[in-house]
Design an enzyme around this catalytic site. Structure first.
Site, PDB file in Angstrom:
ATOM      1  N   THR A 138      -0.919   0.793 -10.857  1.00 20.66           N
ATOM      2  CA  THR A 138      -2.014   0.154 -10.330  1.00 20.66           C
ATOM      3  C   THR A 138      -2.870   0.887  -9.453  1.00 20.66           C
ATOM      4  OG1 THR A 138      -2.665  -2.010  -9.463  1.00 20.66           O
ATOM      5  CG2 THR A 138      -1.044  -0.796  -8.380  1.00 20.66           C
TER       6      THR A 138
ATOM      7  N   GLU B 157     -18.140  -6.401  -2.720  1.00 21.62           N
ATOM      8  CA  GLU B 157     -17.044  -7.002  -2.813  1.00 21.62           C
ATOM      9  C   GLU B 157     -16.649  -8.509  -3.181  1.00 21.62           C
ATOM     10  OE1 GLU B 157     -12.895  -6.052  -1.451  1.00 21.62           O
ATOM     11  OE2 GLU B 157     -14.755  -5.072  -2.199  1.00 21.62           O
TER      12      GLU B 157
ATOM     13  N   ASP C  24      -4.326 -10.041  -8.329  1.00 21.98           N
ATOM     14  CA  ASP C  24      -4.636  -9.142  -9.541  1.00 21.98           C
ATOM     15  C   ASP C  24      -3.395  -8.318 -10.190  1.00 21.98           C
ATOM     16  OD1 ASP C  24      -4.436  -7.822  -6.981  1.00 21.98           O
ATOM     17  OD2 ASP C  24      -6.383  -6.571  -7.586  1.00 21.98           O
TER      18      ASP C  24
ATOM     19  N   GLU D  80       0.772  -1.302   0.098  1.00 17.66           N
ATOM     20  CA  GLU D  80      -0.021  -0.057  -0.110  1.00 17.66           C
ATOM     21  C   GLU D  80       0.888   1.315   0.012  1.00 17.66           C
ATOM     22  OE1 GLU D  80      -3.260   0.097  -0.581  1.00 17.66           O
ATOM     23  OE2 GLU D  80      -3.877  -1.923   0.005  1.00 17.66           O
TER      24      GLU D  80
ATOM     25  N   GLU E  75     -11.954  -0.340 -10.174  1.00 17.53           N
ATOM     26  CA  GLU E  75     -11.523  -1.247 -11.202  1.00 17.53           C
ATOM     27  C   GLU E  75     -12.535  -1.194 -12.219  1.00 17.53           C
ATOM     28  OE1 GLU E  75      -9.262  -2.052  -7.553  1.00 17.53           O
ATOM     29  OE2 GLU E  75     -11.303  -1.657  -7.956  1.00 17.53           O
TER      30      GLU E  75
END
Length: 636
Positions: A566, A461, A357, A212, A480
């Protein structure tokens, strides 16, 4: 006479029941009610044709079955032709373009409406950003319901949902810097950069997740520094008088504080968390997810090339190589959780969503940025394994019979389905498919996630595709689906995707807007809320929505090409990132031979314009398949 009446009545009743059964279950095959049920209903066969060998036809075309094919050699970017005598031809022609409701709804998008949506996306961003600056800065996030700031949960260090992300370093402001430039606000961008330089320090007793901190903080600092110093000035003259590479120095400082995560691991795979003052905590766990450990190469690689110091790229690339070496020899798949000391897979689930991902994403984007053929070779092999073992449904997106294509979660060693849910992070995958050139598969998968959004006004989710219901009900304003929508529009210029963006924008306004910003949806059905606005809402969700409707944005007009990290941070595809001031980080040892070179790796040109002009003004996915997907998620 009475008994004759009874007999006639029974005969009529039997004929009536037979007719009902035939109407209900005899109209066709291959489209199951959510999951390979023994009784199947097919919305496609609208000309009431009966098909033979229904059981044989089902095989391989439903989500519970793997497509019976050999090695997946290349992306399915072309579809088989329908012959004159094909049984599909008649029901495909049932939908006249002038009469079909989907075509009527989606095939045009006026410029005036596009301008309205662009303005609304801009207003959405500023409503969140201005309230963050007013009520929350210098804290990390805004609580949009209480109009207060939020920092790390110091009273509960085990609250990793908060503490993995919030490091007491003005997260939302840093994460949002380049969005200000996308919206054309040079003055506020310059003011925000000065605030970051003057007020933010990473010398904090904060334990954060390496992943993160890398994508949200390090990535934004690097992106903003590049845009500040870019001689091509895509956003105009954004330079700050007296700027002395402070953002780059801050990025370097943060990266050095993350480096202890890579120390003392037998495999070279990093620990998931570090304390910015003291390094890896004494009680740190030895398990990490594939995406968390394998999605550092873009930011660390760019930093190394800006500084001329190979250290950061070396540790990130070593982690990727270590993970890659642990893939299954049978399927070529990776798991989702690994022990960093033993190299054993703790989580054996393989999918394209949470935990995995961005690992795939960064294999391709690292190749695009750095030109390292090894990265493309790994992506090519990973994509082939995904298509072979995770992809279910009919073989072609826009032709044929069966369930729509879907990527399921499987056991990495056997390829068998492990569960029947997909998660909202998987909605990024169509965007990655666009970048790889597999636009047809991207179109189909995106349509499925959009149908779920239409049903709930958000993406839960987790969504159970067998039960046609959410498994995990919250929606934290994730980007996304918007990202994939934007990239598909850039590739096809089809107005359908502008309608998708408008639906998303209006849903957020209706369901998530609160007194001081936009709040996480706690429950996508009853629309109850949680008092949190994550930084990626401003950094990504609003950015992609704005860019979707802003055809004349400098990013779209610039002669230079850009790619998004990302976390949605902008990085130019620049020759200087393909040049190294050091020898090969992983030279071949004596007697070792390189793996086969990837065949015809794609040149780093845009996939925009690869769709024929005729497809840009019809629906990207045929109406019959859109109707099928809508039915399968319970829209009717």
């Amino acid at each position: 006479m009475q008994w004759r009446s009874i007999v006639v009545g029974l005969v009529v009743l039997r004929l009536s029941l037979s007719c009902v059964v035939w109407l209900a279950f005899g109209l066709g095959h291959n489209v199951s009610w959510g999951f390979n049920f023994p009784l199947n209903f097919n919305l496609q066969t609208l000309d009431l044709k009966l098909f033979k060998d229904e059981t044989e036809a089902l095989k391989g075309n439903s989500w519970s079955q793997r497509i019976p094919s050999g090695k997946y050699d290349e992306p399915r970017t072309s579809c088989p032709k329908i012959g004159e005598d094909s049984p599909q031809k008649s029901y495909m022609n049932f939908y006249d373009g002038n009469k079909d409701e989907y075509v009527k709804r989606y095939n045009t998008f006026p410029d005036t409406l596009k301008a309205q949506m662009k303005a609304q996306a801009k207003d959405m961003f500023y409503f969140g950003y201005d309230n963050y600056m007013k009520y929350a800065f210098p804290e990390d996030e805004l609580n949009p319901i209480d109009c207060q700031g939020r920092g790390p949960d110091v009273l509960n260090p085990s609250n990793i949902n908060i503490n993995d992300v919030l490091g007491n370093y003005s997260l939302t402001l840093i994460d949002t810097l380049d969005t200000l430039l996308v919206l054309g606000n040079i003055t506020e961008f310059q003011r925000a950069v000065k605030l970051v330089i003057d007020t933010v320090s990473f010398d904090k007793d904060s334990t954060v997740q390496v992943f993160e901190a890398n994508i949200r903080i390090l990535g934004s600092l690097i992106s903003s520094h590049i845009l500040l110093t870019d001689p091509k000035h895509p956003f105009g003259d954004v330079g700050i008088e007296g700027y002395d590479n402070e953002l780059l120095h801050m990025a370097h400082d943060l990266a050095v504080r993350l480096l202890p995560a890579f120390e003392n691991t037998i495999t070279g795979i990093p620990y998931p968390r570090v304390n910015l003052k003291t390094g890896v905590p004494a009680d740190s766990i030895n398990e990490t997810c594939t995406a968390g450990a394998g999605s550092l190469l873009v930011e660390f690689g760019i930093l190394s090339r800006l500084l001329g110091d190979s250290t950061f790229e070396w540790v990130a690339r070593r982690a990727v190589r270590a993970l890659w070496s642990l893939r299954s020899k049978e399927t070529g798949l990776l798991g989702n959780i690994v022990n960093i000391q033993t190299g054993q897979w703790v989580g054996k689930q393989s999918g394209v969503g949470a935990g995995m991902d961005s690992f795939y994403e960064y294999l391709l984007k690292s190749y695009i940025l750095f030109g390292e053929k090894e990265d493309y070779r790994m992506f090519q092999a990973a994509y082939e394994s995904i298509q072979n073992h995770l992809r279910r449904g009919r073989e072609s997106c826009n032709e044929g019979e069966g369930d729509p294509p879907l990527y399921v979660n499987v056991n990495m060693f056997s390829g068998q389905i492990m569960n029947t849910w997909i998660d909202s992070l998987q909605a990024f995958f169509p965007g990655l498919q666009v970048l790889s050139g597999d636009v047809e598969n991207a179109i189909c998968l995106h349509a499925f996630y959009y149908a779920i959004w239409r049903r709930y006004g958000a993406l839960p989710e987790r969504y159970n595709w067998q039960l046609q219901a959410p498994d995990v009900l919250f929606y934290p304003l994730r980007p996304e689906l918007v990202e994939s929508t934007y990239l598909l529009y850039q590739a096809t210029k089809n107005p359908f995707y502008l309608h998708v963006g408008m639906d998303i924008l209006q849903s957020l306004e209706k369901n998530a807007k609160v007194r001081c910003g936009y709040a996480t949806l706690h429950h996508v059905v009853d629309k109850s809320k949680e008092d949190r606005m994550e930084s990626f809402f401003l950094s990504e969700t609003c950015k992609y929505l704005y860019l979707l409707f802003d055809e004349d944005n400098p990013l779209h007009k610039s002669e230079n090409k850009y790619i998004f990290t990302t976390e949605g941070h902008i990085v130019p595809i620049d020759q200087r990132f393909r040049e190294k001031q050091w020898e090969d980080l992983f030279p071949l040892e004596e007697g070792e031979t390189p793996e086969d070179e990837p065949q015809n790796p794609p040149r780093n040109t845009s996939n925009c314009g690869r769709i024929p002009d005729a497809r840009r003004f019809a629906l990207p996915l045929k109406s019959v398949y859109m109707r099928q997907i809508d039915h399968m998620v319970g829209l009717f």
